[in-house]
Motif scaffolding. Structure first.
Motif, short mmCIF file in Angstrom:
data_model
loop_
_atom_site.label_atom_id
_atom_site.label_comp_id
_atom_site.label_asym_id
_atom_site.label_seq_id
_atom_site.Cartn_x
_atom_site.Cartn_y
_atom_site.Cartn_z
N ALA A 182 0.84 -1.20 0.00
CA ALA A 182 0.00 0.00 0.00
C ALA A 182 0.88 1.25 0.00
O ALA A 182 1.99 1.25 0.54
N TRP A 183 0.36 2.33 -0.60
CA TRP A 183 1.09 3.59 -0.71
C TRP A 183 1.42 4.18 0.65
O TRP A 183 2.42 4.89 0.81
N GLY A 184 0.62 3.91 1.65
CA GLY A 184 0.86 4.47 2.98
C GLY A 184 2.16 4.01 3.61
O GLY A 184 2.72 4.70 4.46
N TRP A 185 2.64 2.84 3.20
CA TRP A 185 3.88 2.33 3.77
C TRP A 185 5.09 3.16 3.35
O TRP A 185 6.15 3.11 3.98
N LEU A 186 4.94 3.95 2.30
CA LEU A 186 6.06 4.80 1.88
C LEU A 186 6.43 5.83 2.94
O LEU A 186 7.56 6.31 2.99
N LEU A 187 5.46 6.16 3.83
CA LEU A 187 5.76 7.09 4.92
C LEU A 187 6.84 6.55 5.85
O LEU A 187 7.59 7.31 6.47
N LEU A 188 6.90 5.22 5.98
CA LEU A 188 7.94 4.61 6.81
C LEU A 188 9.14 4.14 5.99
O LEU A 188 10.27 4.18 6.46
N LEU A 189 8.88 3.70 4.77
CA LEU A 189 9.95 3.12 3.96
C LEU A 189 10.91 4.16 3.38
O LEU A 189 12.12 3.94 3.36
N LEU A 190 10.38 5.29 2.92
CA LEU A 190 11.26 6.28 2.30
C LEU A 190 12.24 6.91 3.29
O LEU A 190 13.42 7.06 2.95
N PRO A 191 11.83 7.28 4.51
CA PRO A 191 12.85 7.78 5.44
C PRO A 191 13.92 6.73 5.78
O PRO A 191 15.09 7.05 5.91
N LEU A 192 13.48 5.47 5.88
CA LEU A 192 14.45 4.41 6.14
C LEU A 192 15.40 4.24 4.95
O LEU A 192 16.61 4.06 5.12
N LEU A 193 14.86 4.33 3.75
CA LEU A 193 15.70 4.24 2.55
C LEU A 193 16.70 5.40 2.51
O LEU A 193 17.88 5.20 2.23
N LEU A 194 16.24 6.60 2.81
CA LEU A 194 17.16 7.75 2.83
C LEU A 194 18.21 7.60 3.92
O LEU A 194 19.37 7.99 3.74
N ALA A 195 17.82 7.05 5.05
CA ALA A 195 18.79 6.85 6.14
C ALA A 195 19.85 5.83 5.76
O ALA A 195 21.04 6.02 6.03
N THR A 196 19.43 4.73 5.11
CA THR A 196 20.42 3.72 4.72
C THR A 196 21.32 4.22 3.61
O THR A 196 22.52 3.95 3.62
N LEU A 197 20.77 4.96 2.67
CA LEU A 197 21.61 5.50 1.60
C LEU A 197 22.50 6.62 2.12
O LEU A 197 23.63 6.78 1.67
N GLY A 198 22.00 7.40 3.06
CA GLY A 198 22.78 8.50 3.62
C GLY A 198 23.89 8.05 4.54
O GLY A 198 24.84 8.80 4.80
N SER A 199 23.80 6.83 5.05
CA SER A 199 24.84 6.35 5.96
C SER A 199 26.11 5.96 5.22
O SER A 199 27.12 5.68 5.85
N GLY A 200 26.06 5.95 3.92
CA GLY A 200 27.28 5.70 3.15
C GLY A 200 27.23 4.37 2.43
O GLY A 200 26.71 3.39 2.95
N TRP A 201 27.72 4.39 1.23
CA TRP A 201 27.72 3.18 0.41
C TRP A 201 29.06 2.47 0.48
O TRP A 201 29.19 1.31 0.19
N LYS A 202 30.10 3.20 0.89
CA LYS A 202 31.43 2.61 0.99
C LYS A 202 31.73 2.31 2.46
O LYS A 202 31.08 2.83 3.35
N ALA A 203 32.74 1.49 2.66
CA ALA A 203 33.18 1.19 4.03
C ALA A 203 33.79 2.46 4.61
O ALA A 203 34.70 3.05 4.05
N GLN A 204 33.25 2.88 5.74
CA GLN A 204 33.73 4.10 6.39
C GLN A 204 34.68 3.72 7.52
O GLN A 204 34.35 2.88 8.35
#
Length: 177
Positions: free
Chosen positions: A93-115
């Protein structure tokens, strides 16, 4: 024997040889002051290296933690992205994007390479934080697809909060206590 122990043993042997050389010289001999200066230099090298031994021994585990955290972040980002994309065919359902998109941004923002982790930071907490983030993403994906009850969102929120809290540094200024 690992390289850290081998280097330490070599430095100890060097100090022993220089001590034997200095002790063999009689008081007033021509080379005695230089022999003692060499002994002091070798001892300083040994003490400096001895202070570095704990961090040198922890370095392989620290690198493993960096790799583990990188791959769990990538996995969490992939799970979240695929679950978010499942909105298009109507599996989620479209409503799940309210939880999924911030989590997606958090995982992508945490870095794609080994820090690289700071030497003062306990690396096991970083592993726990990354694992909790992946569990949160997996729980949200399973709940969003309707496999588990929506009440499991509370467990996902608890995992996200625990991941955030264990990922925080001990000192906000980045120093050690």
């Amino acid at each position: 024997m690992d390289t850290v122990s081998a280097r330490f043993a070599q430095l100890q042997k060097d100090v022993g040889q220089r001590h034997a050389t200095a002790a063999a010289l009689t008081p007033g001999a021509d080379g005695r002051p230089q022999a003692f200066a060499d002994l002091v230099t070798a001892t300083d090298s040994l003490l400096t290296y001895a202070a570095q031994v704990p961090s040198l021994r922890a370095e392989p585990a620290r690198r493993a933690t960096e790799q583990f955290a990188m791959w769990t972040r990538r996995g969490a980002a992939a799970i979240t992205a695929l679950t978010s994309a499942a909105v298009i065919p109507g599996w989620v359902a479209w409503g799940w994007l309210l939880l999924l998109l911030p989590l997606l941004l958090a995982t992508l923002g945490s870095g794609w390479k080994a820090q690289p982790l700071p030497k003062s930071r306990p690396h096991l907490r970083h592993r726990v934080s990354a694992a909790l983030l992946a569990v949160c993403a997996l729980l949200l994906a399973v709940v969003a697809t309707g496999t588990l009850s929506a009440w499991w969102v509370l467990a996902a929120a608890a995992c996200a909060a625990a991941s955030f809290l264990t990922g925080l540094p001990d000192d906000p200024n980045g120093g050690t206590k």
